[in-house]
Scaffold this motif. Structure first.
Motif, PDB file in Angstrom:
ATOM      1  N   ARG A   1       0.819  -1.208   0.000  1.00 58.38           N
ATOM      2  CA  ARG A   1       0.000   0.000   0.000  1.00 58.38           C
ATOM      3  C   ARG A   1       0.855   1.261   0.000  1.00 58.38           C
ATOM      4  NH1 ARG A   1      -4.283   0.287   4.705  1.00 58.38           N
ATOM      5  NH2 ARG A   1      -5.482  -0.947   3.198  1.00 58.38           N
ATOM      6  N   GLU A   2       1.924   1.269   0.781  1.00 61.70           N
ATOM      7  CA  GLU A   2       2.722   2.475   0.955  1.00 61.70           C
ATOM      8  C   GLU A   2       3.594   2.795  -0.262  1.00 61.70           C
ATOM      9  OE1 GLU A   2       2.812   4.673   3.478  1.00 61.70           O
ATOM     10  OE2 GLU A   2       1.163   3.626   4.467  1.00 61.70           O
ATOM     11  N   SER A   3       4.258   1.791  -0.801  1.00 61.04           N
ATOM     12  CA  SER A   3       5.268   2.081  -1.824  1.00 61.04           C
ATOM     13  C   SER A   3       5.345   1.062  -2.944  1.00 61.04           C
ATOM     14  CB  SER A   3       6.650   2.136  -1.158  1.00 61.04           C
ATOM     15  OG  SER A   3       6.978   0.844  -0.617  1.00 61.04           O
ATOM     16  N   GLY A   4       4.583  -0.046  -2.808  1.00 58.63           N
ATOM     17  CA  GLY A   4       4.757  -1.124  -3.783  1.00 58.63           C
ATOM     18  C   GLY A   4       6.120  -1.777  -3.682  1.00 58.63           C
ATOM     19  N   TRP A   5       6.785  -1.608  -2.528  1.00 58.46           N
ATOM     20  CA  TRP A   5       8.114  -2.165  -2.256  1.00 58.46           C
ATOM     21  C   TRP A   5       9.183  -1.577  -3.194  1.00 58.46           C
ATOM     22  CZ3 TRP A   5       9.528  -5.604   1.685  1.00 58.46           C
ATOM     23  CH2 TRP A   5       8.469  -6.037   2.501  1.00 58.46           C
ATOM     24  N   ASN A   6       8.955  -0.357  -3.626  1.00 51.98           N
ATOM     25  CA  ASN A   6       9.912   0.332  -4.492  1.00 51.98           C
ATOM     26  C   ASN A   6      10.829   1.204  -3.634  1.00 51.98           C
ATOM     27  OD1 ASN A   6      11.300   1.880  -6.359  1.00 51.98           O
ATOM     28  ND2 ASN A   6       9.460   2.830  -7.243  1.00 51.98           N
ATOM     29  N   GLU A   7      12.119   0.911  -3.661  1.00 56.00           N
ATOM     30  CA  GLU A   7      13.063   1.647  -2.814  1.00 56.00           C
ATOM     31  C   GLU A   7      13.232   3.107  -3.235  1.00 56.00           C
ATOM     32  OE1 GLU A   7      15.848  -0.841  -5.557  1.00 56.00           O
ATOM     33  OE2 GLU A   7      13.786  -0.894  -4.785  1.00 56.00           O
ATOM     34  N   TYR A   8      12.725   3.453  -4.421  1.00 56.67           N
ATOM     35  CA  TYR A   8      12.834   4.836  -4.883  1.00 56.67           C
ATOM     36  C   TYR A   8      11.502   5.594  -4.798  1.00 56.67           C
ATOM     37  CZ  TYR A   8      17.231   3.080  -6.757  1.00 56.67           C
ATOM     38  OH  TYR A   8      18.486   2.506  -6.886  1.00 56.67           O
TER      39      TYR A   8
ATOM     40  N   ALA B   1       8.629   7.931  -3.810  1.00 52.92           N
ATOM     41  CA  ALA B   1       8.602   9.209  -3.092  1.00 52.92           C
ATOM     42  C   ALA B   1       7.239   9.852  -3.309  1.00 52.92           C
ATOM     43  CB  ALA B   1       9.707  10.129  -3.595  1.00 52.92           C
ATOM     44  N   ASN B   2       6.765  10.583  -2.310  1.00 51.26           N
ATOM     45  CA  ASN B   2       5.510  11.306  -2.503  1.00 51.26           C
ATOM     46  C   ASN B   2       5.739  12.809  -2.363  1.00 51.26           C
ATOM     47  OD1 ASN B   2       5.510  11.997   0.226  1.00 51.26           O
ATOM     48  ND2 ASN B   2       3.997  10.432   0.794  1.00 51.26           N
ATOM     49  N   GLY B   3       4.695  13.569  -2.531  1.00 47.73           N
ATOM     50  CA  GLY B   3       4.819  15.013  -2.580  1.00 47.73           C
ATOM     51  C   GLY B   3       5.131  15.674  -1.266  1.00 47.73           C
TER      52      GLY B   3
END
Length: 227
Positions: free
Chosen positions: A159-166, A168-170
């Motif tokens: 939910r938070e990041s899709g497990w993407n280490e890069y 970033a949100n606004g």
């Protein structure tokens, strides 16, 4: 239309049919029931009333005080009362059975929910995953969490990041755990911007310190949309 009789209702109906059959048999001994009654009017009436009373009391024994209005009534009224009771009782038992079936289904659903109260997919092992998720699974187990907790962790960071280490949100959240600000993760390693292991290590520490375990963090996220 009278509902299908339950076993109990069918028994009541059977008792009624046998009793009425016995009453009818009194008049069916000869081809001329009126002649029989004329010869022994008192005896025939007494026997009919006795048969009706016996049937009435036998069914009444199965359900005491079920219809007080028939007290002292004649054969026809008692027979009608017994028929109505048999049908009503059968319908009532059918309804009770439906309620019992519904309660059983609800209990089974509740038991299933309690078996997996977090409502997440629980992996069989870390081999169910690949990439960052497999790494996160292994690190969570090393921290003492079980596979249910891993399921919560996967759901949370999906939910938070899709497990993407890069990711970033606004507003400045960054990485797999969406640390805010992202440079909080520097406490776990200077390579926090690019290394998923460093991010997962920091994220697990944050979760354990604030929520106790991943399922606690997932429950909070489910309630308010963030953790």
């Amino acid at each position: 239309m009278i509902p299908l009789l339950t076993r109990y209702g069918a028994r009541l109906a059977a008792v009624l049919v046998l009793a009425l059959g016995a009453v009818i048999a009194v008049n069916a001994v000869t081809d001329d029931p009126s002649e029989q009654d004329a010869q022994h009017p008192s005896q025939a009436a007494a026997e009919q009333q006795a048969e009706a009373e016996a049937a009435y009391e036998e069914v009444r024994y199965l359900h005491v005080n079920y219809i007080d209005e028939t007290a002292g009534a004649d054969v026809a009224v008692k027979a009608d009362a017994l028929a109505d009771f048999a049908a009503d009782r059968a319908a009532s038992l059918d309804s009770a059975q439906e309620d019992a079936d519904q309660a059983e289904a609800e209990a089974e659903a509740e038991a299933e929910a309690n078996a997996n109260p977090t409502s997440v997919d629980i992996p069989g092992s870390c081999s169910d995953y690949s990439g960052n998720k497999a790494t996160g699974c292994a690190m969570a187990l090393e921290n003492g969490h079980d596979l249910e907790q891993v399921g919560c962790l996967v759901a949370l960071w999906d939910r938070e990041s899709g497990w993407n280490e890069y990711a970033a949100n606004g507003i400045g959240a960054y990485g797999i755990p969406q640390a805010l600000p992202g440079d909080k993760m520097a406490s776990a390693g200077s390579d926090w911007e690019t290394n998923p292991v460093t991010q997962i290590k920091w994220g697990l520490g944050y979760i354990e310190g604030r929520y106790g375990n991943p399922c606690g963090a997932w429950a909070h996220s489910e309630d308010v949309g963030w953790y």
